[in-house]
Design a protein around this motif. Sequence first.
Motif, mmCIF file in Angstrom:
data_model
loop_
_atom_site.group_PDB
_atom_site.id
_atom_site.type_symbol
_atom_site.label_atom_id
_atom_site.label_comp_id
_atom_site.label_asym_id
_atom_site.label_seq_id
_atom_site.Cartn_x
_atom_site.Cartn_y
_atom_site.Cartn_z
ATOM 1 N N LEU C 52 65.873 60.717 113.213
ATOM 2 C CA LEU C 52 64.629 60.749 112.447
ATOM 3 C C LEU C 52 64.145 62.182 112.344
ATOM 4 N N THR C 53 63.841 62.636 111.127
ATOM 5 C CA THR C 53 63.314 63.983 110.950
ATOM 6 C C THR C 53 61.927 63.907 110.322
ATOM 7 N N GLY C 54 61.357 65.086 110.077
ATOM 8 C CA GLY C 54 60.069 65.112 109.381
ATOM 9 C C GLY C 54 58.861 65.115 110.307
ATOM 10 N N PHE C 55 59.094 65.371 111.613
ATOM 11 C CA PHE C 55 57.983 65.457 112.559
ATOM 12 C C PHE C 55 57.649 66.933 112.797
ATOM 13 N N GLN C 56 56.452 67.366 112.403
ATOM 14 C CA GLN C 56 56.100 68.772 112.494
ATOM 15 C C GLN C 56 54.807 68.971 113.285
ATOM 16 N N ARG C 63 49.119 80.991 122.250
ATOM 17 C CA ARG C 63 48.526 79.679 122.519
ATOM 18 C C ARG C 63 49.599 78.756 123.087
ATOM 19 N N THR C 64 49.155 77.663 123.722
ATOM 20 C CA THR C 64 50.046 76.567 124.091
ATOM 21 C C THR C 64 49.689 75.356 123.240
ATOM 22 N N HIS C 65 50.631 74.451 123.071
ATOM 23 C CA HIS C 65 50.336 73.171 122.440
ATOM 24 C C HIS C 65 51.111 72.104 123.203
ATOM 25 N N HIS C 66 50.381 71.186 123.813
ATOM 26 C CA HIS C 66 51.011 70.061 124.501
ATOM 27 C C HIS C 66 51.067 68.926 123.479
ATOM 28 N N ILE C 67 52.172 68.860 122.747
ATOM 29 C CA ILE C 67 52.304 67.917 121.622
ATOM 30 C C ILE C 67 52.509 66.499 122.163
ATOM 31 N N ARG C 68 51.531 65.646 121.937
ATOM 32 C CA ARG C 68 51.597 64.265 122.442
ATOM 33 C C ARG C 68 52.463 63.410 121.536
ATOM 34 N N LEU C 69 53.590 62.920 122.060
ATOM 35 C CA LEU C 69 54.528 62.169 121.215
ATOM 36 C C LEU C 69 54.012 60.777 120.871
ATOM 37 N N ASP C 70 53.075 60.256 121.679
ATOM 38 C CA ASP C 70 52.502 58.940 121.362
ATOM 39 C C ASP C 70 51.505 59.027 120.199
ATOM 40 N N LYS C 71 51.100 60.242 119.841
ATOM 41 C CA LYS C 71 50.134 60.420 118.743
ATOM 42 C C LYS C 71 50.775 61.046 117.507
ATOM 43 N N LEU C 72 52.018 61.521 117.656
ATOM 44 C CA LEU C 72 52.691 62.249 116.581
ATOM 45 C C LEU C 72 53.016 61.322 115.396
ATOM 46 N N ARG C 73 52.848 61.849 114.183
ATOM 47 C CA ARG C 73 53.240 61.120 112.978
ATOM 48 C C ARG C 73 54.109 62.040 112.126
ATOM 49 N N SER C 74 55.104 61.445 111.451
ATOM 50 C CA SER C 74 55.954 62.241 110.556
ATOM 51 C C SER C 74 55.233 62.461 109.221
ATOM 52 N N HIS C 75 55.829 63.307 108.369
ATOM 53 C CA HIS C 75 55.287 63.531 107.026
ATOM 54 C C HIS C 75 55.034 62.211 106.304
ATOM 55 N N GLY C 77 54.398 59.376 107.754
ATOM 56 C CA GLY C 77 53.522 58.466 108.494
ATOM 57 C C GLY C 77 54.191 57.671 109.596
ATOM 58 N N GLU C 78 55.475 57.931 109.842
ATOM 59 C CA GLU C 78 56.176 57.193 110.890
ATOM 60 C C GLU C 78 55.746 57.636 112.290
ATOM 61 N N GLU C 79 55.716 56.699 113.246
ATOM 62 C CA GLU C 79 55.500 57.010 114.655
ATOM 63 C C GLU C 79 56.841 57.180 115.364
ATOM 64 N N VAL C 80 56.804 57.811 116.532
ATOM 65 C CA VAL C 80 57.970 57.823 117.416
ATOM 66 C C VAL C 80 58.105 56.413 117.986
ATOM 67 N N PRO C 81 59.274 55.797 117.857
ATOM 68 C CA PRO C 81 59.418 54.404 118.308
ATOM 69 C C PRO C 81 59.220 54.250 119.819
ATOM 70 N N ARG C 82 58.604 53.148 120.244
ATOM 71 C CA ARG C 82 58.351 52.868 121.661
ATOM 72 C C ARG C 82 59.379 51.893 122.214
ATOM 73 N N GLY C 83 59.665 52.055 123.501
ATOM 74 C CA GLY C 83 60.519 51.091 124.177
ATOM 75 C C GLY C 83 61.999 51.248 123.874
ATOM 76 N N VAL C 84 62.384 52.337 123.225
ATOM 77 C CA VAL C 84 63.812 52.598 122.986
ATOM 78 C C VAL C 84 64.158 54.022 123.444
ATOM 79 N N PRO C 85 65.371 54.191 124.009
ATOM 80 C CA PRO C 85 65.794 55.526 124.447
ATOM 81 C C PRO C 85 65.983 56.458 123.247
ATOM 82 N N TYR C 86 65.507 57.711 123.400
ATOM 83 C CA TYR C 86 65.789 58.707 122.366
ATOM 84 C C TYR C 86 66.001 60.064 123.021
ATOM 85 N N ALA C 87 66.409 61.039 122.222
ATOM 86 C CA ALA C 87 66.510 62.428 122.657
ATOM 87 C C ALA C 87 65.808 63.262 121.594
ATOM 88 N N ILE C 88 65.433 64.483 121.952
ATOM 89 C CA ILE C 88 64.601 65.302 121.057
ATOM 90 C C ILE C 88 65.227 66.678 120.872
#
Lengths: 120, 120, 120, 120
Positions: C52-56, C63-75, C77-88
């Motif tokens: 999955l791409t398009g997450f910016q 500065r620092t940015h602690h990017i919360r993956l549970d709040k992230l949306r792609s261009h 509008g997709e969320e990062v899927p929950r309950g499945v293994p992924y890599a980043i």
Amino acid sequence: MMGKTTWVIPDGFLPTKSLGEQPSHEAVCVLNLTDEHATINMTFYFEDKEPLTGFQASCGALRTHHIRLDKLRSHSGEEVPRGVPYAIKVESSVPVVVQHSRLDSSQEALALFTTMAYSG
Amino acid sequence: MMGKTTWVIPDGFLPTKSLGEQPSHEAVCVLNLTDEHATINMTFYFEDKEPLTGFQASCGALRTHHIRLDKLRSHSGEEVPRGVPYAIKVESSVPVVVQHSRLDSSQEALALFTTMAYSG
Amino acid sequence: MMGKTTWVIPDGFLPTKSLGEQPSHEAVCVLNLTDEHATINMTFYFEDKEPLTGFQASCGALRTHHIRLDKLRSHSGEEVPRGVPYAIKVESSVPVVVQHSRLDSSQEALALFTTMAYSG
Amino acid sequence: MMGKTTWVIPDGFLPTKSLGEQPSHEAVCVLNLTDEHATINMTFYFEDKEPLTGFQASCGALRTHHIRLDKLRSHSGEEVPRGVPYAIKVESSVPVVVQHSRLDSSQEALALFTTMAYSG
């Protein structure tokens, strides 16, 4: 050969309390992929006193050894002190890979952490 | 290409107990950024016996595989032993990146740890 | 300048459950020590489907940015899927340093883990 | 000499709550294997404001110092802010090794994490 002969771990600490079935402890986990026996010397560094030496362990060829710091004794019978911050230098007679882990069961549920040691 | 073909993890351990919904387990998490399928061979090292070989997994091109060690079986049907310290060597047919994590639910609440594997 | 433009994290997972005050989440923690704004692109890899791409996201200079993956949306509008293994894979327009952490509050007490991301 | 003079930690956070006997805290754990005293300067980076400087500590020759960030004060008396994401740069007058750990006791049971800091 995969590994290094010197590794360090700045964050060492043995909790004084244990609840539940597992005692609070730290382990220096060594993997020896060489075909020679490894002699492991550990030095403990403190915030306000001289380093402690004389802590020795070993790890066979193609073996791992998860050295339990709560059970370790020096040549002169000393234990690793509990409840005080320390750091660890691990020196091996042959290249090895070292990882350090802590299990803290001082509250109702256990907590774990781990990191590869640092080899420069 | 990002990655290496050999990685090691000195601190491996499968807890014998699990409480709550999540079983105690370890995962060898592989990311394959190449455009070729990766064949993954794992060797397990112990404190007092010969290494165990014959554990194989795979990871597709541009895929991840979180290899669950509590579910892994060798060619001859062996499981990874529980309740004993081990270390792991991970060898891949193409460069990959490897991270190792443990979930321990042997007390009332789960504990987690993770580290990148070591690649020399 | 301290840092790299590409980092990877093989062990990603968003727990589906949260108990207590803190939601289960992951954070991709970026530190930008350059004097230029960083644009951060993230790609998510799975075990059995296309990346999955398009997450910016972004991180200001110094500065620092602690990017919360549970709040992230792609261009789109997709969320990062929950309950499945992924890599980043994390790609930045300027050199940055990346650390990845997970807070799991799916049982009675929270569990934490962290590691520096891998940059080759 | 083992170590580096600059280290960074992208994921810093001081929880606002503590339950049980151990306060939530972070520690920047320094090991100084040189024969010279180390002066340690820390800079804190935020998501939406200018970096904070003026936080100093020290670590003796052949000593460790587990610098508690919940107790640290700047030259002008400022504390490290709680409940907001930050990142840390650690600069030492002599080469040292730096590890960063957090203890979170904001829920019923404590959680721990650690990683070596990043030195480029």
